[in-house]
Design an enzyme around this catalytic site. Sequence first.
Site, PDB file in Angstrom:
ATOM      1  N   ARG A  27      19.030  37.119 -53.742  1.00 13.65           N
ATOM      2  CA  ARG A  27      19.786  38.260 -53.195  1.00 13.65           C
ATOM      3  C   ARG A  27      19.002  39.010 -52.125  1.00 13.65           C
ATOM      4  O   ARG A  27      19.092  40.244 -52.043  1.00 13.65           O
ATOM      5  CB  ARG A  27      20.179  39.242 -54.308  1.00 13.65           C
ATOM      6  CG  ARG A  27      21.119  38.684 -55.341  1.00 13.65           C
ATOM      7  CD  ARG A  27      22.564  38.909 -54.898  1.00 13.65           C
ATOM      8  NE  ARG A  27      23.478  38.451 -55.914  1.00 13.65           N
ATOM      9  CZ  ARG A  27      24.130  39.251 -56.752  1.00 13.65           C
ATOM     10  NH1 ARG A  27      23.986  40.548 -56.677  1.00 13.65           N
ATOM     11  NH2 ARG A  27      24.941  38.750 -57.647  1.00 13.65           N
ATOM     12  N   ARG A  31      22.328  45.061 -50.838  1.00 18.30           N
ATOM     13  CA  ARG A  31      22.490  46.508 -50.720  1.00 18.30           C
ATOM     14  C   ARG A  31      21.216  47.338 -50.694  1.00 18.30           C
ATOM     15  O   ARG A  31      21.261  48.523 -50.370  1.00 18.30           O
ATOM     16  CB  ARG A  31      23.369  47.010 -51.871  1.00 18.30           C
ATOM     17  CG  ARG A  31      24.821  46.654 -51.699  1.00 18.30           C
ATOM     18  CD  ARG A  31      25.572  46.835 -52.998  1.00 18.30           C
ATOM     19  NE  ARG A  31      25.022  45.925 -53.979  1.00 18.30           N
ATOM     20  CZ  ARG A  31      25.449  45.807 -55.221  1.00 18.30           C
ATOM     21  NH1 ARG A  31      26.413  46.581 -55.669  1.00 18.30           N
ATOM     22  NH2 ARG A  31      24.908  44.945 -56.029  1.00 18.30           N
ATOM     23  N   ARG A  40      28.081  46.049 -43.727  1.00 21.69           N
ATOM     24  CA  ARG A  40      29.209  45.987 -44.665  1.00 21.69           C
ATOM     25  C   ARG A  40      30.272  47.019 -44.299  1.00 21.69           C
ATOM     26  O   ARG A  40      31.465  46.752 -44.378  1.00 21.69           O
ATOM     27  CB  ARG A  40      28.724  46.199 -46.105  1.00 21.69           C
ATOM     28  CG  ARG A  40      29.796  45.844 -47.133  1.00 21.69           C
ATOM     29  CD  ARG A  40      29.356  46.085 -48.549  1.00 21.69           C
ATOM     30  NE  ARG A  40      29.144  47.504 -48.804  1.00 21.69           N
ATOM     31  CZ  ARG A  40      28.809  48.005 -49.984  1.00 21.69           C
ATOM     32  NH1 ARG A  40      28.617  47.204 -51.021  1.00 21.69           N
ATOM     33  NH2 ARG A  40      28.644  49.290 -50.144  1.00 21.69           N
ATOM     34  N   ASP A  78      29.120  34.075 -51.950  1.00 20.27           N
ATOM     35  CA  ASP A  78      29.083  34.412 -53.371  1.00 20.27           C
ATOM     36  C   ASP A  78      29.501  33.196 -54.172  1.00 20.27           C
ATOM     37  O   ASP A  78      30.242  32.350 -53.666  1.00 20.27           O
ATOM     38  CB  ASP A  78      30.027  35.580 -53.674  1.00 20.27           C
ATOM     39  CG  ASP A  78      29.676  36.201 -55.011  1.00 20.27           C
ATOM     40  OD1 ASP A  78      28.743  37.024 -55.056  1.00 20.27           O
ATOM     41  OD2 ASP A  78      30.292  35.832 -56.024  1.00 20.27           O
ATOM     42  N   TYR A 155      33.524  33.454 -65.639  1.00 23.98           N
ATOM     43  CA  TYR A 155      34.288  34.432 -64.840  1.00 23.98           C
ATOM     44  C   TYR A 155      35.780  34.095 -64.837  1.00 23.98           C
ATOM     45  O   TYR A 155      36.630  34.980 -64.847  1.00 23.98           O
ATOM     46  CB  TYR A 155      33.770  34.476 -63.401  1.00 23.98           C
ATOM     47  CG  TYR A 155      32.443  35.195 -63.268  1.00 23.98           C
ATOM     48  CD1 TYR A 155      32.391  36.586 -63.172  1.00 23.98           C
ATOM     49  CD2 TYR A 155      31.250  34.491 -63.261  1.00 23.98           C
ATOM     50  CE1 TYR A 155      31.180  37.247 -63.061  1.00 23.98           C
ATOM     51  CE2 TYR A 155      30.030  35.147 -63.147  1.00 23.98           C
ATOM     52  CZ  TYR A 155      30.008  36.518 -63.051  1.00 23.98           C
ATOM     53  OH  TYR A 155      28.801  37.174 -62.950  1.00 23.98           O
TER      54      TYR A 155
END
Length: 355
Positions: A27, A31, A40, A78, A155
């Site tokens: 990652r 963020r 973003r 992702d 998921y």
Amino acid sequence: MVSIINDVFLKTLSREKTSYTPVWIMRQAGRYLPEYLETRKKAGSFLDLCKNKDFATEVAMQPLDRYPDLDAAILFSDILTVPDAMGLGLYFEEGEGPRFKNPLQNEKEIQKLDIPDVEEKLNYVFNAVKSIKDALRNRVPLIGFSGSPWTLATYMVEGKGGSDFLKIKKMLYNRPDLINHILKINTETVTKYLACQIDAGADVIMIFDSWGGVLAHQEYESYSLNYMKVILSNLNLLGYQKTPKILFTKGGGQWLQAQANSGANALGTDWQTNLSSARKIVNDKVALQGNLDPAILLSDPKLIEKAVKEVLDDYGHGEGHIFNLGHGITQFTPPENLQALLETVRNYSPQFHKK
Ligand code: CP3
């Protein structure tokens, strides 16, 4: 094939001699970087970032621009793009993580699940791979990735990130046929997905089995590892033997021996695993990637330096270690703390590579 200028990561994947320990960060685009948040905002949302090749390239390059010591780039995307392409309707609830509009809730929905037209539905991912590869100008290798069949299935059945995984586990124990049906479809889809990423320019691929560690030890091989093995061997049969392959089961340190026989070139390890014991278990048959606790990056540079040295000491002398965190970097990490990590790896690791 055009050669990569900094090939320390590639050499380590084949356990060849290097002058220092390579490092990249799971990652690494994200963020914790103010420049990521800015892009973003421009793009509108996280999914807009993934679907627009220019934005995806911009954010994939941000950590490399800021930190010259990174030895690899990773595709910006992702793992959940795959179930989205199957029609499950991925969306992100602000501050709550990923969700699906149409999770697989009953037998009828599961029987209807099919392998999507990967080339068409996930074309935006392959365009991002091509664009990032161009922007890199062969400075470092580019990692492509996918979720594991099992992790994607969690998921798809739960409809969101899990905590107790009761829906999918109930199904696994009561109706293993339904779970195996989902896993087979995921396996074929992921194989094709990774093959297309390699065709588009990915130099290395990694399978994220983020939730393999929630399986009981009797079930891990049947429901996660064996399907990942099929992906690896089918990629080899399709002609991708030369592309290095990394497999990472989060929470899977107790199954390293079986993972080492999967056909992967390297295994990811989390911070619950001791690297020197792990190295003995895999008997230097595969490289090991990891495994600093991402939470240490919330402390200060002095403590970070000490913790990074401990990880390098744990692996010890010789080739085959790729420094990384044991899981993704958290959004609360001060960017200068990552700088301290990278500097320590670069300055402290050469001693382990001397004759
Ligand atoms: O490593 C990289 O820099 C490449 C990009 C990458 C992302 N997701 C971007 C992302 C990678 C390799 C992933 C993989 C991924 N996605 C995994 C496997 C790795 C792991 O962490 O176990 C999983 C389980 C996911 C699913 C996912 N995507 C979750 C659970 C979340 C929300 C949790 C969180 O951290 O907020 C995402 C969103 C996501 N994926 C973000 C990023 C940068 C944050 C989105 C945002 O900007 O708000």
